[in-house]
Design a protein around this motif. Structure first.
Motif, PDB file in Angstrom:
ATOM      1  N   GLN A 112      28.916  -4.526  23.760  1.00  0.00           N
ATOM      2  CA  GLN A 112      28.394  -3.393  24.510  1.00  0.00           C
ATOM      3  C   GLN A 112      28.863  -2.107  23.870  1.00  0.00           C
ATOM      4  O   GLN A 112      30.077  -1.883  23.702  1.00  0.00           O
ATOM      5  CB  GLN A 112      28.843  -3.445  25.970  1.00  0.00           C
ATOM      6  N   SER A 113      27.893  -1.262  23.528  1.00  0.00           N
ATOM      7  CA  SER A 113      28.169   0.064  22.978  1.00  0.00           C
ATOM      8  C   SER A 113      28.060   1.079  24.099  1.00  0.00           C
ATOM      9  O   SER A 113      27.364   0.834  25.093  1.00  0.00           O
ATOM     10  CB  SER A 113      27.158   0.390  21.875  1.00  0.00           C
ATOM     11  N   PRO A 114      28.695   2.239  23.952  1.00  0.00           N
ATOM     12  CA  PRO A 114      28.615   3.266  25.006  1.00  0.00           C
ATOM     13  C   PRO A 114      27.167   3.628  25.306  1.00  0.00           C
ATOM     14  O   PRO A 114      26.372   3.888  24.399  1.00  0.00           O
ATOM     15  CB  PRO A 114      29.369   4.451  24.388  1.00  0.00           C
ATOM     16  N   GLY A 115      26.834   3.632  26.579  1.00  0.00           N
ATOM     17  CA  GLY A 115      25.497   4.025  27.005  1.00  0.00           C
ATOM     18  C   GLY A 115      24.443   2.955  26.847  1.00  0.00           C
ATOM     19  O   GLY A 115      23.272   3.190  27.147  1.00  0.00           O
ATOM     20  N   LYS A 116      24.860   1.795  26.375  1.00  0.00           N
ATOM     21  CA  LYS A 116      23.893   0.710  26.170  1.00  0.00           C
ATOM     22  C   LYS A 116      24.252  -0.489  27.054  1.00  0.00           C
ATOM     23  O   LYS A 116      25.396  -0.649  27.476  1.00  0.00           O
ATOM     24  CB  LYS A 116      23.863   0.287  24.703  1.00  0.00           C
ATOM     25  N   GLU A 117      23.254  -1.330  27.260  1.00  0.00           N
ATOM     26  CA  GLU A 117      23.504  -2.545  28.027  1.00  0.00           C
ATOM     27  C   GLU A 117      24.225  -3.568  27.151  1.00  0.00           C
ATOM     28  O   GLU A 117      24.114  -3.555  25.928  1.00  0.00           O
ATOM     29  CB  GLU A 117      22.180  -3.128  28.532  1.00  0.00           C
TER      30      GLU A 117
END
Length: 124
Positions: free
Chosen positions: A39-44
């Protein structure tokens, strides 16, 4: 019930390699389908790879095919994710997950057991 603990994350340069480990306790991973999500910031949260019991079959998301390899050592009760030729877009928190059964599901909702995650940062 299985407990999972990831390790091996860190900060690397693009093109470098890294191996993540997922140590299990409470139950042997031989009974579980094992998966890695990220999981990356701002992503699912998205699946990276999953592997059947015994390692007979594996799934990889398209963007990591040929670069990432999942493996398991049932004797050590540990799952590994070998990541090569890392790219900045691989930057994420990587999670180990497990489920019982036989299907290689690709959605996080199908995995009831999770580790706490390990951060991987790839700089260009």
């Amino acid at each position: 019930q299985v407990q999972l603990v990831e390790s091996g994350g860190g900060k690397v340069q693009a093109g470098d390699s890294l191996t993540l480990s997922c140590a299990a306790s409470g139950s042997n991973i031989a009974s579980y389908i094992m998966a890695w999500f990220r999981q990356s910031p701002g992503k699912e949260r998205e699946i990276v790879t999953s592997q059947s019991r015994g390692g007979r079959s594996s799934y990889y998301r398209e963007s990591v095919k040929g670069r990432f390899t999942v493996s398991r050592d049932d004797d050590k009760n540990t799952v590994y994710l070998r990541m090569e030729n890392l790219k900045p877009e691989d930057t994420a928190v990587y999670y180990c997950a497990a489920r019982e059964g036989a299907m290689l599901y690709r959605t996080q909702e199908m995995y009831p057991y999770w580790g706490q995650g390990t951060q991987v940062i790839v700089s260009s």
